[in-house]
Design an enzyme around this catalytic site. Structure first.
Site, short mmCIF file in Angstrom:
data_model
loop_
_atom_site.label_atom_id
_atom_site.label_comp_id
_atom_site.label_asym_id
_atom_site.label_seq_id
_atom_site.Cartn_x
_atom_site.Cartn_y
_atom_site.Cartn_z
N LYS A 115 0.44 -1.36 -0.14
CA LYS A 115 -0.39 -0.06 -0.03
C LYS A 115 0.62 1.24 0.12
CE LYS A 115 -4.22 -2.05 1.85
NZ LYS A 115 -5.07 -1.83 3.42
N LYS A 207 -7.26 -10.02 -8.85
CA LYS A 207 -8.42 -10.06 -8.30
C LYS A 207 -9.79 -9.13 -9.12
CE LYS A 207 -8.24 -10.07 -3.67
NZ LYS A 207 -7.94 -10.49 -2.46
N LYS A 210 -12.19 -3.21 -6.22
CA LYS A 210 -13.02 -2.14 -6.86
C LYS A 210 -12.05 -0.79 -6.76
CE LYS A 210 -11.65 -0.18 -2.52
NZ LYS A 210 -10.07 -0.05 -2.69
#
Ligand code: TRP
Length: 344
Positions: A115, A207, A210
């Site tokens: 991240k 994957k 969003k």
């Protein structure tokens, strides 16, 4: 080890665009666990602000997750549903855990590295300390079982390390905890099977996410029936027919993903799906998948949009859940303060 009463705790970040992956990977598991366990489900808004959020979007995303929980069948009266920031004890216990966890432990967290990316100097301190807050979420209720995805396994191991170190550091000389009695349980992950790892409809190696710029890559829980149908019809496939055995899905990530989605939505296995559709035309299978997905998801989407718009109801659910969560959290914190040696 002494045994603790079984309690399930899990958290979902309010980051918007809840999709089929969240539904099959997390929410349906939460729904099922209600039958066998006492459950606490938390919308982790304190975790969300470890990266920048627009306040109005955050508010709306908190309501979206709550509405999705309820629309999918979580019962906020029988179990506890609330947003993390309403129970201040989460942040309080996280601070104590910041003083228990070691820099070396957090430095090993792969999610922080991903991240934070290259610009680690510019990541928030909160993003670095994210796992200690997650440990606090779980241990504040002395939860024993935590349904999480594979990607959260490392964070859960850290929560166990923190619980263990807290028990070791603080209880050794405490007569109330003689004979190896401990305070925090070591929470166990309930990891979802690989079958429910839902991949992008545009690229079977990624994957479902969003943050994918293509909305066609995912089925949002809020999508209406037409949108769901269209996205599945457009989903990437390869030119071959469906195989009749699982081995035939190797090297065919898109076909594998669609078969996996069908299996998860029916509660069966991929082998079951191939027994029914194998060797047949891919388009026959796709039509069946369109029907099934619309049948299962569209009603949830309708209910979710209705609930989400009813702010008074949703906010009331969260307030009531927070009141019940806070009572239990406060009881734990009383004991934690005594154990640590604070005056109260
Ligand atoms: N980190 C989890 C995720 O991104 C969310 C989360 C926060 C959580 N606190 C938790 C999950 C406690 C389980 C238990 O998926």
């Amino acid at each position: 080890m002494q045994s603790f009463p079984q309690l399930v705790f899990s958290g979902v970040q309010p980051t918007g665009n809840l999709h089929l992956g969240n539904y099959l990977g997390a929410i349906t598991k939460f729904v099922a666990l209600q039958e066998t366990h006492e459950c606490i489900y938390c919308v982790v808004d304190l975790h969300a602000i470890t990266v920048a959020q627009k306040p109005a979007e955050l508010t709306s995303n908190i309501r979206e997750v709550t509405a999705a929980f309820i629309a999918a069948g979580i019962d906020p009266k029988k179990h506890v549903v609330f947003n993390q920031s309403q129970v201040a004890e989460h942040a309080e216990l996280a601070w104590i855990f910041n003083c228990v966890a070691r820099m070396g432990w957090l430095n090993r967290m792969t999610q922080f590295k991903e991240k934070a990316g290259k610009d680690r100097e510019n990541a928030s301190v909160g993003l670095y300390a994210y796992p200690t807050l997650m440990a606090a979420d779980i241990l504040l209720y002395r939860a024993t079982h935590v349904p999480v995805g594979e990607d959260q396994k490392q964070h859960l191991e850290l929560a166990r390390d923190i619980a263990q170190k807290f028990n070791n550091d603080f209880l050794a000389d405490n007569p109330e905890f003689a004979d190896g009695k401990t305070f925090f349980p070591l929470p166990e992950p309930l990891i979802q099977g690989p079958a429910t790892r839902v991949m992008s409809l545009r690229d079977g190696s990624k994957k479902m996410s969003k943050s994918d710029p293509s909305d066609n890559s995912r089925i949002n829980l809020a999508d209406d029936a037409d949108t769901i149908a269209q996205k599945i019809r457009k989903a990437k496939t390869d030119p071959d027919a469906l195989p009749s055995a699982i081995e035939g899905l190797a090297g065919r990530p898109e076909a594998d993903n669609l078969v996996g989605i069908y299996a998860a939505l029916t509660g069966g296995t991929k082998a079951d799906v191939l027994a029914q559709f194998g060797s047949g035309n891919f388009s026959t299978f796709k039509s069946a998948l369109v029907d099934l997905t619309v049948e299962k998801l569209a009603p949830i989407g309708v209910e979710m949009r209705r609930l989400q718009a009813d702010h008074a109801y949703i906010d009331g659910v969260l307030r009531d859940g927070a009141n019940r969560a806070r009572e239990r959290a406060a009881a734990t914190m009383m004991q934690v303060r005594d154990i640590v040696g604070f005056i109260r």
